[in-house]
Design a protein around this motif. Structure first.
Motif, short mmCIF file in Angstrom:
data_model
loop_
_atom_site.label_atom_id
_atom_site.label_comp_id
_atom_site.label_asym_id
_atom_site.label_seq_id
_atom_site.Cartn_x
_atom_site.Cartn_y
_atom_site.Cartn_z
N ARG A 1 0.83 -1.20 0.00
CA ARG A 1 0.00 0.00 0.00
C ARG A 1 0.87 1.26 0.00
O ARG A 1 0.58 2.24 -0.69
CB ARG A 1 -0.92 0.01 1.23
CG ARG A 1 -2.13 -0.88 1.10
CD ARG A 1 -3.17 -0.56 2.18
NE ARG A 1 -2.65 -0.74 3.52
CZ ARG A 1 -2.72 -1.88 4.21
NH1 ARG A 1 -3.30 -2.95 3.66
NH2 ARG A 1 -2.22 -1.96 5.44
N SER B 1 0.45 3.58 -3.23
CA SER B 1 -0.31 4.81 -2.95
C SER B 1 0.57 6.03 -2.69
O SER B 1 0.20 7.15 -3.03
CB SER B 1 -1.23 4.59 -1.75
OG SER B 1 -2.13 3.53 -1.98
N GLU B 2 1.73 5.82 -2.09
CA GLU B 2 2.53 6.95 -1.63
C GLU B 2 3.82 7.17 -2.41
O GLU B 2 4.23 8.31 -2.62
CB GLU B 2 2.89 6.77 -0.14
CG GLU B 2 1.69 6.61 0.79
CD GLU B 2 0.87 7.88 0.89
OE1 GLU B 2 1.37 8.96 0.51
OE2 GLU B 2 -0.29 7.79 1.35
N SER C 1 2.91 6.39 -7.14
CA SER C 1 1.63 6.76 -7.75
C SER C 1 1.87 7.71 -8.93
O SER C 1 2.97 8.28 -9.08
CB SER C 1 0.72 7.43 -6.73
OG SER C 1 1.28 8.67 -6.32
#
Length: 525
Positions: A135, A139-140, A143
């Motif tokens: 994740r 996501s961080e 992306s």
């Protein structure tokens, strides 16, 4: 001495496993995939050890699969079934239809050392730690928004690449001899250091824009780590042998990891302290992003060791693939000047000669990207992808795949499969342009697993966007910025592969001459 040690190993294994009940297949279950007959207890470890001495593990595997006329095979190493695949259709069944079953990773000596106990994304087995780190990466860190945020840093290193090569050839009408392996690896390492640490060098670097001793030592440690990370080490299949270091893998990986940590850890530790002391309150690079992440209670999401492990993994994942593809592709193109000219014509038509190529030009550079795809297909960075581990018994291609099996796709087998590719051993970028037009862009990923540029599925490469950008920029800047030729009296480039590795046997050296107006190179300082 090694043979005697191996004999003792086999005796020890026999004693340990003599009374351990072995799995017995039920009558109604399909058979395992075909493969060489395993020895009692140790399986095919004797053949594997022998292959390392004579040629390589990959040569042994591909040879017996060819002799058996099979595109899926099984070897048993200790108690582990290793499933090997060279067929795109079967590969898709593994990693598309049954992706969830094969989403774990093996726990190896090398991955344990490099990832500080499997704390990072790629090396972690299925579980909460892997989900957490994935994740973070998706996501961080990698992306689309983060990719755009880091755009200027990537451009800066693309400019430095041109500056570095230009400095080696600008003072002679005959051009200058450039080591393309050094240039390509140097660029990839620079990009990642800039994105992660916001700095190009660990030391002083060189006045011409090239790497200093620190960067050279660092890149060497990266490639050493990659060579051993999933290298069919005997102790990975007989874990009780760890610590004996029979093949010296533990010593080599440990030393390479110490080099990486020597450069990473002081920066990471200092940055964490600055965040805690309030001296930094806004991320400037990917390290800052990792440090600044918090959970719902405002507590740091990642521990110091998790940050260190993830940083190490990011650096390992980004340098080898683009640089290897560039070196092989340019070697092939130098031997076939018409291909080189076709790429130059495309760059001149799309970009012109009054500026340097930029990322917004990439969608129109289909032939340049086709050359990169063809290098990924024909000359992959490693014979196999990192192994996936099955979390349950299942059936694939009408064969039984036991829980705990290691599933390994062959990059070489897929990319050179004669049932999929015409003239599979020939470098033909045009094959990737079939069906393309002005509205259809060539991309470096291959979702149908006909070859492997970037891994797919749940364990797919989260850095696909970054890896594609780095690869295309490396190709485009070096091709656009310079006329390349083979040194006089040398003859064609030797395309032999280094024994047991995936690189050219000799680093590619070619003559570079500036091909753009001098004013353009001033932008790249």
């Amino acid at each position: 001495m090694l043979n005697f040690s191996i004999l003792l190993v086999f005796i020890a294994v026999a004693l340990c496993y003599l009374f351990k009940p072995q799995w017995r297949g039920k009558a109604n279950r399909p058979s395992l995939p075909p493969g060489p007959k395993p020895w009692p207890i140790v399986g095919n470890l004797p053949e594997l050890i022998k292959s390392k001495k004579k040629t390589s593990v990959s040569h042994w595997i591909h040879s017996f699969m060819k002799e058996m006329n099979t595109e899926i095979s099984c070897i048993r190493l200790g108690n582990v079934h290793v499933i090997l695949v060279t067929c795109p259709e079967i590969s898709r069944e593994f990693f598309k239809k049954q992706d969830a079953v094969f989403a774990s990773r093996p726990l190896t000596m090398a991955t344990d050392v490099i990832s500080k106990g499997h704390l990072s994304t790629v090396f972690a087995p299925v579980g909460d730690q892997w989900k957490k780190m994935k994740r973070v990466m998706v996501s961080e860190m990698l992306s689309k928004a983060r990719h755009q945020w880091l755009y200027e840093k990537r451009v800066e290193e693309a400019d430095n690449l041109v500056h570095y090569v230009h400095n080696q050839c600008k003072n002679s009408d005959e051009g200058g001899l450039v080591n393309l392996r050094v240039a390509a690896r140097h660029y990839c390492g620079n990009v990642m250091r800039k994105l992660v640490f916001n700095q190009r060098y660990f030391g002083e670097g060189k006045a011409d824009g090239g790497p200093g001793f620190e960067e050279e030592e660092y890149i060497e440690a990266i490639f050493t780590s990659l060579a051993y990370v999933y290298s069919f080490s005997v102790s990975d299949y007989l874990p009780f042998l760890r610590g004996l270091d029979l093949e010296r893998h533990e010593t080599i990986v440990g030393e390479a990891t110490r080099v990486l940590n020597k450069y990473h850890d002081p920066i990471i530790e200092d940055r964490i302290l600055k965040w805690r002391d309030g001296k930094i309150d806004k991320p400037q690079d990917l390290l800052d992003v990792l440090i600044s992440l918090t959970d719902d209670n405002g507590i740091s999401l990642l521990s110091e060791n998790e940050i260190k492990a993830q940083i190490c993994e990011i650096m390992l994942a980004a340098v080898d693939n683009p640089s290897n593809a560039l070196e092989w592709a340019l070697a092939e193109m130098l031997n076939k000047p018409e291909m080189l000219q076709k790429a130059l014509d495309e760059l001149d038509n799309v970009v012109g000669r009054d500026r340097l190529v930029q990322e917004y030009d990439f969608p129109q550079l289909n032939y340049v990207k086709a050359c990169a795809r063809e290098a990924f297909r024909l000359h992959p960075i490693s014979p196999f992808i990192p192994p996936h581990v099955s979390v349950a018994d299942t059936t694939v291609a009408d064969y039984f795949i036991p829980k705990g099996s290691y599933v390994v796709l062959s990059r070489e087998g897929l990319g050179r499969n004669a049932k999929v590719w015409d003239d599979p051993c020939e470098f033909k970028p045009e094959r990737h342009l079939q069906g393309c037009n002005e509205d259809k862009e060539v991309v470096l990923a291959e979702p149908e697993l006909r070859f492997l540029s970037f891994s797919r599925g749940r364990r797919g490469c989260p850095g696909l966007m970054l890896g594609s950008s780095m690869t295309t920029m490396l190709f485009a800047r070096l091709l656009q910025g310079f006329d390349w030729s083979i040194p006089m009296n040398q003859g064609p480039i030797d395309l032999n592969q280094r024994m047991g590795e995936s690189f050219l046997a000799k680093p590619l050296r070619a003559i570079a001459k500036p091909r753009l107006p001098s004013s353009v190179y001033s932008f790249a300082r």
